[in-house]
Design an enzyme around this catalytic site. Structure first.
Site, PDB file in Angstrom:
ATOM      1  CB  SER A  16      -0.916   0.014   1.231  1.00  0.00           C
ATOM      2  OG  SER A  16      -1.615   1.246   1.306  1.00  0.00           O
ATOM      3  CE  LYS A  66     -11.721  -0.941  -0.709  1.00  0.00           C
ATOM      4  NZ  LYS A  66     -11.809  -0.162  -1.962  1.00  0.00           N
ATOM      5  CG  ASP A 102     -12.925   3.544  -3.073  1.00  0.00           C
ATOM      6  OD1 ASP A 102     -11.824   4.054  -2.784  1.00  0.00           O
ATOM      7  OD2 ASP A 102     -13.203   2.359  -2.820  1.00  0.00           O
ATOM      8  CB  ALA A 129     -19.887  -5.859 -13.003  1.00  0.00           C
ATOM      9  N   GLY A 130     -17.270  -4.648 -10.697  1.00  0.00           N
ATOM     10  CA  GLY A 130     -16.745  -4.920  -9.362  1.00  0.00           C
ATOM     11  C   GLY A 130     -16.878  -3.746  -8.426  1.00  0.00           C
ATOM     12  CB  ALA A 132     -13.191   0.078  -9.126  1.00  0.00           C
ATOM     13  NE  ARG A 152     -14.980 -12.894 -18.087  1.00  0.00           N
ATOM     14  CZ  ARG A 152     -13.889 -13.272 -17.444  1.00  0.00           C
ATOM     15  NH1 ARG A 152     -12.777 -13.535 -18.117  1.00  0.00           N
ATOM     16  NH2 ARG A 152     -13.876 -13.352 -16.132  1.00  0.00           N
ATOM     17  CB  THR A 153     -20.300 -12.340 -15.999  1.00  0.00           C
ATOM     18  OG1 THR A 153     -19.132 -13.145 -16.098  1.00  0.00           O
ATOM     19  CG2 THR A 153     -21.466 -13.182 -15.496  1.00  0.00           C
ATOM     20  CB  VAL A 216      -9.867   2.867 -12.046  1.00  0.00           C
ATOM     21  CG1 VAL A 216     -11.153   3.614 -12.360  1.00  0.00           C
ATOM     22  CG2 VAL A 216     -10.030   1.368 -12.239  1.00  0.00           C
TER      23      VAL A 216
END
Length: 280
Positions: A16, A66, A102, A129-130, A132, A152-153, A216
């Site tokens: 980090s 998270k 974020d 689709a995560g 972020a 993709r999904t 990103v």
């Protein structure tokens, strides 16, 4: 060190750059405080939070915690609730509060590097689709953008579209060329193109000449996607600024000062990335 102590909580956290970032601000503003790495395995979260109020004023949360931190919090703010993840913790009247900055980082980075990006109505096309993606969608909706999610999904994109509701639609990657024709903003929120990951290969020829391309990913600082966009003469936004701008919200809560994202700070982290990542 006798001042307030803040942390970056994750497992692992040795990579980090948040300590460098917050350390810069602590030194710049002459604040007697500290920001430390807290490498805590998932099984040890109960012990960590049992001593939270005695040891810390708050901190940041990164993978894999998270979502896992939520049961230990007394309250989460609207952004964290809508995004579905927590990345910032602070104390409020002795209560542990969780938020998500974020989206602030995402929007602040666009505002800094592509001023006027949200002028007028328009569509943002987002790849991914995560986590972020969730932050980006939340921020873009607050700026009045329509959002097309490509993943993709498709089921994952549809789940996200259903979560946020009006203004967000889900699409397959096969639909991307058609969607780009009317995009003001193209955003990659996947890990594709990151060092150690497969490349992100997209034909940008269908984007309008005034479109903005935002990745990103910030390792490398200039991804192949951004290089391709620059070759077309498009405005680009890299991912480092998202890290910089999201950090200020936590710093304000912990140390009582709203910090400034400076060119010097950006260069400090960029130089560190280049030094430690060949080809970045």
């Amino acid at each position: 060190m006798t001042g307030p102590l803040a942390f970056i909580l994750g497992h692992p956290v040795s990579h980090s750059r948040s300590p460098m970032l917050h350390g810069y601000w602590l030194k710049r503003y002459g604040i007697d405080g500290s920001y430390e790495r807290a490498d805590v395995a998932p099984a040890d979260l109960p012990t960590f939070f049992a001593g939270f109020r005695d040891n810390w004023v708050g901190g940041n949360v990164t993978v894999p915690h998270k979502l896992a931190v939520m049961p230990y919090l007394d309250r989460i703010d609207d952004a964290a609730g809508r995004i579905g993840a927590v990345n910032t913790l602070w104390l409020e009247d002795g209560r542990v509060v969780g938020g998500n900055s974020d989206w602030i980082g995402f929007i602040g980075n666009l505002d800094e590097l592509a001023p006027g990006w949200d002028g007028g109505s328009g569509r943002a096309v987002i790849l991914g689709a995560g986590g972020a993606t969730r932050a980006a969608v939340y921020g873009l909706l607050k700026r009045g953008m329509e959002i097309a999610l490509c993943n993709r999904t498709v089921a994952k994109a549809q789940e996200l579209a259903d979560h946020f509701g009006k203004g967000v639609t889900a699409h397959s990657l096969d639909e991307l060329p058609g969607l780009m024709k009317s995009a003001r903003l193209l955003v990659n929120t996947t890990s594709l193109g990151m060092v150690g990951q497969p490349p992100l290969e997209i034909d940008l020829s269908r984007l309008p000449a005034d479109a903005i391309v935002h990745d990103v990913v910030y390792v490398p600082l200039e991804t192949n996607l951004l290089k391709a966009a620059k070759a077309r003469g498009l405005r680009t936004v890299d991912g480092l600024g998202m890290l910089l701008h999201q950090a200020g919200e936590g710093f304000r809560h912990w140390f009582g000062r709203t910090p400034e994202v400076t060119a010097e700070l950006r260069k400090l982290l960029a130089d560190d990335i280049r030094a430690k990542t060949p080809g970045a």
